[in-house]
Structures are given as C-alpha cells and as structure tokens.
Scaffold this motif. Structure first.
Motif, short mmCIF file in Angstrom:
data_model
loop_
_atom_site.label_atom_id
_atom_site.label_comp_id
_atom_site.label_asym_id
_atom_site.label_seq_id
_atom_site.Cartn_x
_atom_site.Cartn_y
_atom_site.Cartn_z
N ILE A 34 3.51 -6.63 -4.63
CA ILE A 34 2.80 -7.58 -3.79
C ILE A 34 3.24 -9.00 -4.12
O ILE A 34 3.23 -9.41 -5.28
CB ILE A 34 1.28 -7.40 -3.94
CG1 ILE A 34 0.90 -6.05 -3.33
CG2 ILE A 34 0.51 -8.54 -3.32
CD1 ILE A 34 -0.51 -5.64 -3.62
N THR A 42 -0.77 -12.40 -5.02
CA THR A 42 -1.96 -11.69 -5.50
C THR A 42 -3.21 -12.57 -5.56
O THR A 42 -4.27 -12.10 -5.94
CB THR A 42 -1.71 -11.11 -6.91
OG1 THR A 42 -1.45 -12.19 -7.81
CG2 THR A 42 -0.55 -10.12 -6.91
N PHE A 65 5.38 -6.80 0.52
CA PHE A 65 5.12 -5.70 -0.40
C PHE A 65 6.00 -4.54 0.05
O PHE A 65 6.62 -4.60 1.11
CB PHE A 65 3.64 -5.27 -0.39
CG PHE A 65 3.12 -4.89 0.97
CD1 PHE A 65 3.36 -3.62 1.50
CD2 PHE A 65 2.40 -5.79 1.74
CE1 PHE A 65 2.87 -3.27 2.76
CE2 PHE A 65 1.92 -5.45 2.99
CZ PHE A 65 2.16 -4.19 3.51
N ARG A 113 0.21 -5.90 -9.39
CA ARG A 113 0.73 -6.28 -8.07
C ARG A 113 0.66 -5.10 -7.09
O ARG A 113 1.59 -4.83 -6.35
CB ARG A 113 2.14 -6.85 -8.17
CG ARG A 113 2.27 -8.02 -9.14
CD ARG A 113 3.62 -8.68 -9.16
NE ARG A 113 3.75 -9.66 -8.08
CZ ARG A 113 3.23 -10.88 -8.09
NH1 ARG A 113 2.53 -11.29 -9.11
NH2 ARG A 113 3.41 -11.70 -7.08
N GLU A 114 -0.51 -4.39 -7.12
CA GLU A 114 -0.66 -3.19 -6.29
C GLU A 114 -2.03 -3.14 -5.61
O GLU A 114 -3.00 -3.73 -6.08
CB GLU A 114 -0.48 -1.92 -7.13
CG GLU A 114 0.93 -1.75 -7.63
CD GLU A 114 1.21 -0.35 -8.11
OE1 GLU A 114 2.38 0.04 -8.05
OE2 GLU A 114 0.27 0.37 -8.54
N LEU A 123 0.47 0.19 -2.11
CA LEU A 123 1.32 -0.96 -1.82
C LEU A 123 1.70 -1.60 -3.15
O LEU A 123 0.83 -1.93 -3.95
CB LEU A 123 0.58 -1.96 -0.93
CG LEU A 123 -0.06 -1.37 0.33
CD1 LEU A 123 -0.81 -2.46 1.09
CD2 LEU A 123 0.97 -0.69 1.21
N SER A 124 3.00 -1.76 -3.38
CA SER A 124 3.50 -2.27 -4.65
C SER A 124 4.34 -3.52 -4.44
O SER A 124 4.75 -3.82 -3.32
CB SER A 124 4.34 -1.19 -5.34
OG SER A 124 3.58 -0.04 -5.57
#
Length: 142
Positions: free
Chosen positions: A15, A18, A108, A80-81, A12-13
């Motif tokens: 995001i 966080t 995401f 952010r993953e 998942l990227s």
C-alpha cells in the motif's frame, strides 16, 4: 443468478499511502462510500475498532452490516496491507471495490484474491429453505 451470492476476499499489499489506515473517521467514510458505490443498503454500522499489539498485528477493523450481507476490512499499516471481505446476495463489480480502495490508499497490488459463489445449493423456495435450515440446526430454548 443461480446461487445465493458472491463473496470477494482480498489481501492488498504494498500500500502506497497508509496514513488513513489508522483514522476512524476516514475508515467510516470509506466503508460508507464503498457500500454506496456497489449499491448496497446499510442496516448497521460502520463500526471501526482498534486492534492493539505488536506492529505486525496492530491496526483497525471496520465492518458494516448490509441488508444484502456484510463488508469488512482489517488494516495493517506497519505491514502496508489490508484484508477485505465483501459478501452480498446482490451482484456487485469487483472493479468498483478496487477503485474505492485506490481512492483510500493510492497504489497497491492484490496479493490474494478469492471470488466464491456462495449458496449454490440454497433453495429459492421459502418453505424448502426453512426445511433445509431447520434440518441442519439444533434449536435450544432456554
């Protein structure tokens, strides 16, 4: 089902939020909520651990051992993953998994996704499975 179980792996990227990706309690709650939603039975965990190092490798890992197999996530807030791996001999809905991640981090995009049918040749007969298992392993007795 003509196979042992399904394994869903996700990256998942992008995001949106966080903040909870470094929060042990939030990740413990998330793992419990996730496996409850997909109908699994916890037998150990969740266990949450911190990964130290440079920002691109720092984050948290969380794992729960299920009667049905396991669920694990690895968070990388600076990137952010999140990486996720859910393996179960009991069917589950991918949409439920994604919904729980949305509850944790907001928006995401799924940059990697694999759904594998595991154990297609695994026999359902217990004696046949035992024979298959023992024929492929070397057992060392101390």
């Amino acid at each position: 089902m003509n196979h042992y179980g399904d394994e869903l792996t996700l990256r998942l990227s992008g995001i949106a939020d966080t903040r909870l990706l470094l929060d042990d309690q939030a990740l413990t709650t998330f793992m419990n909520d996730l496996v409850t939603r997909i109908g699994m039975t916890v037998i150990a965990g969740p266990l949450v651990a911190t990964e130290h190092g440079p920002p691109e490798k720092a984050g948290k890992s969380a794992v729960v051992i299920l009667a049905e197999s396991h669920a694990a996530i690895h968070t990388y807030p600076h990137l952010r993953e999140i990486f996720a791996d859910i393996f179960s001999c009991k069917p589950f809905r991918e949409a439920d998994v994604l919904d729980e991640f949305h509850r944790l981090v907001g928006d995401f995009h799924v940059s990697e996704r694999t759904l594998s049918r595991r154990g297609e040749e695994w026999p359902r007969d217990v004696q046949a499975a035992r024979h298959l298992w023992s024929g492929r392993r070397t057992i060392v007795v101390a």
